[in-house]
Design a protein around this motif. Structure first.
Motif, PDB file in Angstrom:
ATOM      1  N   GLY A  48      -2.288  66.786  35.987  1.00 33.69           N
ATOM      2  CA  GLY A  48      -2.160  68.062  36.670  1.00 33.69           C
ATOM      3  C   GLY A  48      -1.741  67.882  38.116  1.00 33.69           C
ATOM      4  N   LEU A  49      -2.312  66.883  38.771  1.00 33.06           N
ATOM      5  CA  LEU A  49      -1.972  66.621  40.172  1.00 33.06           C
ATOM      6  C   LEU A  49      -0.521  66.163  40.305  1.00 33.06           C
ATOM      7  N   PHE A  50      -0.053  65.359  39.341  1.00 32.91           N
ATOM      8  CA  PHE A  50       1.345  64.923  39.352  1.00 32.91           C
ATOM      9  C   PHE A  50       2.279  66.116  39.175  1.00 32.91           C
ATOM     10  N   ALA A  51       1.983  66.952  38.186  1.00 31.18           N
ATOM     11  CA  ALA A  51       2.822  68.133  37.939  1.00 31.18           C
ATOM     12  C   ALA A  51       2.798  69.073  39.141  1.00 31.18           C
ATOM     13  N   HIS A  52       1.629  69.228  39.721  1.00 31.26           N
ATOM     14  CA  HIS A  52       1.454  70.076  40.897  1.00 31.26           C
ATOM     15  C   HIS A  52       2.312  69.574  42.060  1.00 31.26           C
ATOM     16  N   THR A  53       2.231  68.269  42.308  1.00 29.47           N
ATOM     17  CA  THR A  53       3.000  67.665  43.399  1.00 29.47           C
ATOM     18  C   THR A  53       4.499  67.778  43.149  1.00 29.47           C
ATOM     19  N   ALA A  54       4.919  67.510  41.898  1.00 26.90           N
ATOM     20  CA  ALA A  54       6.340  67.592  41.561  1.00 26.90           C
ATOM     21  C   ALA A  54       6.854  69.019  41.754  1.00 26.90           C
ATOM     22  N   TYR A  55       6.067  69.997  41.354  1.00 28.55           N
ATOM     23  CA  TYR A  55       6.474  71.400  41.516  1.00 28.55           C
ATOM     24  C   TYR A  55       6.678  71.734  42.995  1.00 28.55           C
ATOM     25  N   LEU A  56       5.750  71.294  43.827  1.00 30.86           N
ATOM     26  CA  LEU A  56       5.855  71.579  45.262  1.00 30.86           C
ATOM     27  C   LEU A  56       7.072  70.895  45.875  1.00 30.86           C
ATOM     28  N   LEU A  57       7.338  69.658  45.450  1.00 36.91           N
ATOM     29  CA  LEU A  57       8.475  68.924  46.009  1.00 36.91           C
ATOM     30  C   LEU A  57       9.803  69.553  45.605  1.00 36.91           C
ATOM     31  N   VAL A  58       9.881  70.033  44.371  1.00 35.91           N
ATOM     32  CA  VAL A  58      11.141  70.598  43.881  1.00 35.91           C
ATOM     33  C   VAL A  58      11.366  72.008  44.409  1.00 35.91           C
ATOM     34  N   HIS A  59      10.348  72.856  44.321  1.00 37.93           N
ATOM     35  CA  HIS A  59      10.514  74.270  44.688  1.00 37.93           C
ATOM     36  C   HIS A  59      10.260  74.533  46.170  1.00 37.93           C
ATOM     37  N   GLN A  60       9.481  73.653  46.805  1.00 41.09           N
ATOM     38  CA  GLN A  60       9.198  73.760  48.239  1.00 41.09           C
ATOM     39  C   GLN A  60       8.836  75.195  48.650  1.00 41.09           C
ATOM     40  N   PRO A  61       7.753  75.749  48.083  1.00 44.13           N
ATOM     41  CA  PRO A  61       7.363  77.118  48.430  1.00 44.13           C
ATOM     42  C   PRO A  61       6.955  77.227  49.892  1.00 44.13           C
ATOM     43  N   SER A  62       7.310  78.328  50.514  1.00 45.01           N
ATOM     44  CA  SER A  62       7.002  78.523  51.926  1.00 45.01           C
ATOM     45  C   SER A  62       5.555  78.959  52.117  1.00 45.01           C
ATOM     46  N   LEU A  63       4.946  78.485  53.196  1.00 46.32           N
ATOM     47  CA  LEU A  63       3.609  78.945  53.557  1.00 46.32           C
ATOM     48  C   LEU A  63       3.618  80.404  53.981  1.00 46.32           C
ATOM     49  N   ALA A  64       4.808  80.952  54.222  1.00 48.76           N
ATOM     50  CA  ALA A  64       4.918  82.343  54.672  1.00 48.76           C
ATOM     51  C   ALA A  64       4.704  83.332  53.545  1.00 48.76           C
ATOM     52  N   VAL A  65       4.886  82.898  52.303  1.00 44.17           N
ATOM     53  CA  VAL A  65       4.724  83.814  51.181  1.00 44.17           C
ATOM     54  C   VAL A  65       3.399  83.530  50.482  1.00 44.17           C
ATOM     55  N   PRO A  66       2.728  84.573  49.962  1.00 38.34           N
ATOM     56  CA  PRO A  66       1.392  84.385  49.376  1.00 38.34           C
ATOM     57  C   PRO A  66       1.322  83.329  48.285  1.00 38.34           C
ATOM     58  N   TYR A  67       2.274  83.362  47.343  1.00 40.98           N
ATOM     59  CA  TYR A  67       2.178  82.400  46.234  1.00 40.98           C
ATOM     60  C   TYR A  67       2.292  80.963  46.732  1.00 40.98           C
ATOM     61  N   GLY A  68       3.094  80.752  47.770  1.00 42.75           N
ATOM     62  CA  GLY A  68       3.262  79.403  48.300  1.00 42.75           C
ATOM     63  C   GLY A  68       2.023  78.912  49.016  1.00 42.75           C
ATOM     64  N   SER A  69       1.420  79.744  49.845  1.00 44.89           N
ATOM     65  CA  SER A  69       0.227  79.330  50.578  1.00 44.89           C
ATOM     66  C   SER A  69      -0.939  79.081  49.629  1.00 44.89           C
ATOM     67  N   VAL A  70      -1.069  79.919  48.604  1.00 46.85           N
ATOM     68  CA  VAL A  70      -2.155  79.738  47.633  1.00 46.85           C
ATOM     69  C   VAL A  70      -1.951  78.465  46.822  1.00 46.85           C
ATOM     70  N   LEU A  71      -0.712  78.193  46.409  1.00 50.52           N
ATOM     71  CA  LEU A  71      -0.442  77.001  45.609  1.00 50.52           C
ATOM     72  C   LEU A  71      -0.630  75.728  46.429  1.00 50.52           C
ATOM     73  N   LEU A  72      -0.254  75.752  47.696  1.00 50.75           N
ATOM     74  CA  LEU A  72      -0.462  74.592  48.556  1.00 50.75           C
ATOM     75  C   LEU A  72      -1.946  74.341  48.799  1.00 50.75           C
ATOM     76  N   LEU A  73      -2.720  75.404  48.979  1.00 50.81           N
ATOM     77  CA  LEU A  73      -4.169  75.250  49.130  1.00 50.81           C
ATOM     78  C   LEU A  73      -4.769  74.655  47.860  1.00 50.81           C
ATOM     79  N   ALA A  74      -4.308  75.125  46.698  1.00 52.67           N
ATOM     80  CA  ALA A  74      -4.795  74.583  45.431  1.00 52.67           C
ATOM     81  C   ALA A  74      -4.490  73.092  45.318  1.00 52.67           C
ATOM     82  N   TRP A  75      -3.325  72.669  45.817  1.00 49.40           N
ATOM     83  CA  TRP A  75      -2.949  71.248  45.758  1.00 49.40           C
ATOM     84  C   TRP A  75      -3.878  70.394  46.621  1.00 49.40           C
ATOM     85  N   VAL A  76      -4.178  70.855  47.814  1.00 49.70           N
ATOM     86  CA  VAL A  76      -5.086  70.101  48.689  1.00 49.70           C
ATOM     87  C   VAL A  76      -6.471  70.006  48.061  1.00 49.70           C
TER      88      VAL A  76
END
Length: 278
Positions: A48-76
């Motif tokens: 799950g952590l690998f898939a999570h990291t790969a998703y973030l690296l490929v899609h690079q969601p912005s911290l400015a949008v809700p889904y991106g900030s929530v997903l980055l918090l989930a990764w940490v």
């Protein structure tokens, strides 16, 4: 199909299901102790952590949008789960952390369906220095979010452990947890870490807000108001802890409320976020 195409096809479902399997295996390990449960659970957690990291690296969601900030918090927090599960092998660490991670991943997916995936800062008129400070603002808020989340987890565990001791429950009959002293220290440390991060993030964000298209809408947006409310909640928490020395149980309840305010702040649209797919 190339490796790049496989990574691009990773979705929230792959991430969430991997974490869910890891969580169920941790539950099974507590009910029927066996080494195989833990190893298999860690394998799913790592997947799950690998898939999570790969998703973030490929899609690079912005911290400015809700889904991106929530997903980055989930990764940490997923990193926090994995490290804690390895480091505290005898404790029911994952049972408390993984539900929060799974919930945040699910929340991120829901938010993504309600907003353009490539929404970003409205930085058309921003200078390079403003873009830099916008990134600093996002990172500071992310660090503060991690502190609030870990404080929330420590508070939940503290309340459960305190209830056990009050009811004189035998430690051997329930899931193993850290003692009250360590949980209180964890809560205190992460609150002390989160408050300056949040304060600095708010100060940087305050300097950036006047650059928005509508000053009034920016200042009175749900994002700004909920974040300011979270900061005031922290101020009350610190006063209760160091000023009047309120019992740890009450502080734990305030920490849980702070986490609720954090979720509101994260899911609210950012004043600078705009839609529009690339």
């Amino acid at each position: 199909m190339t490796t790049t195409e496989i990574v691009k096809n990773i979705h929230h479902y792959c991430i969430g299901l991997s974490y869910l399997c890891a969580f169920l295996l941790e539950i099974a390990r507590l009910l029927w102790p066996a080494k195989g449960w833990r190893i298999t659970g860690l394998a799913f957690g790592a997947a799950g952590l690998f898939a999570h990291t790969a998703y973030l690296l490929v899609h690079q969601p912005s911290l400015a949008v809700p889904y991106g900030s929530v997903l980055l918090l989930a990764w940490v927090l997923a990193l926090f789960y994995f490290y804690g599960t390895v480091h505290h092998a005898k404790q029911a660490w994952a049972v408390f952390v993984l539900p929060v991670v799974i919930g945040l991943v699910a929340m991120s997916r829901i938010l993504l369906t309600a907003e353009p995936e490539h929404a970003a800062f409205d930085i058309g008129g921003w200078a390079s220095g403003e873009r830099f400070w916008g990134g600093i603002h996002g990172m500071l808020i992310l660090f503060a979010s991690v502190g609030v989340s870990v404080s929330f987890l420590a508070s939940v565990m503290y309340l459960i452990q305190a209830r056990r001791l009050r009811n004189k429950v035998s430690p051997g009959s329930v899931m193993p947890m850290l003692n009250l002293e360590r949980l209180e220290a964890m809560n205190r440390w992460w609150l002390n870490f989160a408050f300056p991060m949040l304060t600095a993030g708010l100060l940087v964000g305050t300097l950036l807000i006047p650059n928005g298209p509508s000053l009034g809408d920016n200042w009175f947006s749900l994002k700004v108001l909920s974040t300011a409310g979270l900061w005031l909640e922290f101020l009350v928490l610190l006063y209760l802890r160091y000023g009047v020395h309120v019992p740890a149980r009450r502080l734990a309840l305030f920490s849980i409320v702070a986490f609720g305010l954090l979720l509101v702040a994260l899911v609210a649209s950012h004043p600078f976020a705009i839609g529009g797919a690339k």
